[in-house]
Design an enzyme around this catalytic site. Structure first.
Site, PDB file in Angstrom:
ATOM      1  N   GLY A 225       0.903  -1.104   0.104  1.00  0.00           N
ATOM      2  CA  GLY A 225      -0.007  -0.118  -0.044  1.00  0.00           C
ATOM      3  C   GLY A 225       0.822   1.190  -0.167  1.00  0.00           C
TER       4      GLY A 225
ATOM      5  N   SER B  78       0.878   3.789  -3.392  1.00  0.00           N
ATOM      6  CA  SER B  78       0.551   4.711  -4.108  1.00  0.00           C
ATOM      7  C   SER B  78      -1.030   5.233  -3.645  1.00  0.00           C
ATOM      8  CB  SER B  78       0.458   4.393  -5.775  1.00  0.00           C
ATOM      9  OG  SER B  78       1.754   4.322  -6.360  1.00  0.00           O
TER      10      SER B  78
ATOM     11  N   SER C 159      -1.846  -3.782  -6.003  1.00  0.00           N
ATOM     12  CA  SER C 159      -2.030  -4.921  -6.500  1.00  0.00           C
ATOM     13  C   SER C 159      -2.242  -6.161  -5.575  1.00  0.00           C
ATOM     14  CB  SER C 159      -0.641  -5.239  -7.189  1.00  0.00           C
ATOM     15  OG  SER C 159      -0.177  -4.230  -8.274  1.00  0.00           O
TER      16      SER C 159
ATOM     17  N   GLU D 232      13.499  -3.907  -4.842  1.00  0.00           N
ATOM     18  CA  GLU D 232      12.962  -4.302  -6.214  1.00  0.00           C
ATOM     19  C   GLU D 232      13.469  -4.025  -7.448  1.00  0.00           C
ATOM     20  OE1 GLU D 232       8.544  -3.127  -8.052  1.00  0.00           O
ATOM     21  OE2 GLU D 232       9.485  -1.680  -6.805  1.00  0.00           O
TER      22      GLU D 232
ATOM     23  N   GLU E  17       9.615   9.011 -16.679  1.00  0.00           N
ATOM     24  CA  GLU E  17       9.638  10.554 -16.337  1.00  0.00           C
ATOM     25  C   GLU E  17      10.846  10.625 -15.110  1.00  0.00           C
ATOM     26  OE1 GLU E  17       6.384   9.909 -18.894  1.00  0.00           O
ATOM     27  OE2 GLU E  17       6.893   9.206 -16.974  1.00  0.00           O
TER      28      GLU E  17
END
Length: 390
Positions: free
Chosen positions: A129, A131, A163, A248, A374
């Site tokens: 948890g 974003s 997810s 990650e 970006e």
């Protein structure tokens, strides 16, 4: 350049390969499909537990955490071998690769016993948890609040793109615990069981359709979480989060290289223009592997280079998107229902299979997850090229 490894590393690879040959379940026992990144059928749980028990789940971990204290080069060939066979390391990747790793690095022994080992042994699954609707790439802008009330934190707010939350047993959640501190310094990390009163999970489909449901929005309304669920120091969650995402990204580029290799093997160009695009993408894959090998060698020497990691992530994710689009254009209408990919492949790394159209749509996630393209360009400009902030 010819890349090779010494006899000790190749012996490590051979040992892992022999383990896979001896223990990989036969396909007829793996009929139940994976329906989200936190849903593990019984066969997948048994397989992950077997990996853990033999020290092959996360070889870089200590034995008590499903590993064998493998070095970075050994971990590289481990993932390379999985990629060659198109095997998934786990079907709860955020639980194994990020959340359990964070608990091992920052959690207490009790938290490791309660959550890290059960996640690694596939006894429970976990969701991440981070974003929020207004805090995606700029994660430090998150607004979900946790207020101390006696021995509990009271959590209110919302997460999105979470997810597997609808199947997860527990969530690793970043919350704001000091609203008056600078935004990077007032964040904490909490482990929140998903059956906590006040926690609501709402799954929603992606662009790939109603059968591809992994994302969730998660709401917290006066959810009470014991203070013992705090991971790391109070207000020290940014360091925990940075460590989680750093783990990650360490070998993330290799997953793109393996995906590119799969796409290259599966795509058969038709026209001269197709072959030209194909050749460029083959070269991109070679470049990615060479740059990645340099990064692995640097990491083995103890060097840390965020700019180099960002180059790999940017090149790999955008090349995977480019080859998906090129292959779809080459296939034309047949790419919508290509029978080569409609059969279920239970061991496939993505654990979702489909047409070239499906592959192309899913490739957009790669340019977002783990830091958007970006953001990667900003990191490269500032940390690799030494340019000033814009």
């Amino acid at each position: 350049m010819q890349l090779s490894f010494g006899p000790e590393i190749e012996a490590f690879r051979a040992e892992f390969s022999a383990f896979l040959d001896a223990h990989l379940p036969p396909a007829e026992t793996t009929h139940e499909r994976i329906s989200s990144s936190a849903y593990l059928p019984d066969w997948a749980r048994r397989w992950q537990r077997t990996m853990f028990d033999h020290g092959w789940l996360q070889p870089g971990n200590a034995p008590e955490f499903g590993g064998r204290n493998a070095g970075i080069v050994e971990q590289f060939v481990y993932f390379e071998e999985l990629g060659r066979r198109r095997l998934a390391q786990t079907f709860n990747p955020q639980g194994v690769g990020i959340i359990a790793a964070s608990l091992i690095a920052f959690g207490t022994p009790e938290q490791q016993r309660k959550w890290a080992i059960p996640i690694l042994r596939a006894e429970i699954t976990a969701a991440l948890g981070m974003s929020e609707p207004g805090a995606g790439s700029d994660l430090a802008s998150l607004r979900t609040r946790a207020v101390r009330d006696g021995d509990d934190f009271v959590v209110n707010g919302q997460k999105v793109w979470t997810s597997g939350a609808h199947h997860a047993d527990v969530m690793f959640v970043l919350v704001r615990t000091d609203p008056d501190a600078p935004k990077h310094k007032g964040i904490s990390a909490l482990m929140i069981p998903t059956d906590t009163p006040g926690v609501t999970r709402r799954p929603f489909p992606s662009a790939c359709g109603e059968n591809d449901v992994d994302f969730n929005e998660v709401f917290f309304v006066d959810a009470r979480v014991p203070s013992g669920n705090l991971v790391g120091p109070l207000h020290g969650g940014w360091k925990v989060a940075h460590g989680s995402l750093g783990y990650e990204r360490t070998l993330l580029w290799l997953s793109y290289a393996e995906r590119l290799q799969e796409y290259i093997e599966d795509w058969r160009p038709i026209t001269a223009l197709d072959r030209d695009s194909y050749a460029r993408l083959v070269m991109d894959n070679h470049a990615l592997r060479l740059l990645g090998s340099q990064a692995i060698a640097a990491a083995a020497r103890g060097e840390v280079d965020d700019g180099r990691t960002s180059v790999l992530k940017l090149l790999g994710s955008e090349a995977a998107q480019a080859i998906g689009g090129a292959a779809l254009q080459s296939a034309g209408g047949a790419g919508l229902l290509d029978p080569t990919f409609t059969g279920y492949q239970p061991w496939h790394q993505d654990h979702y299979t489909g047409s070239w159209f499906d592959r192309y749509l899913r490739s957009f996630a790669g340019t977002i997850a783990g830091g958007t393209s970006e953001i990667q360009r900003n990191v490269i400009a500032q940390r690799a090229l030494g340019l000033p902030r814009g």
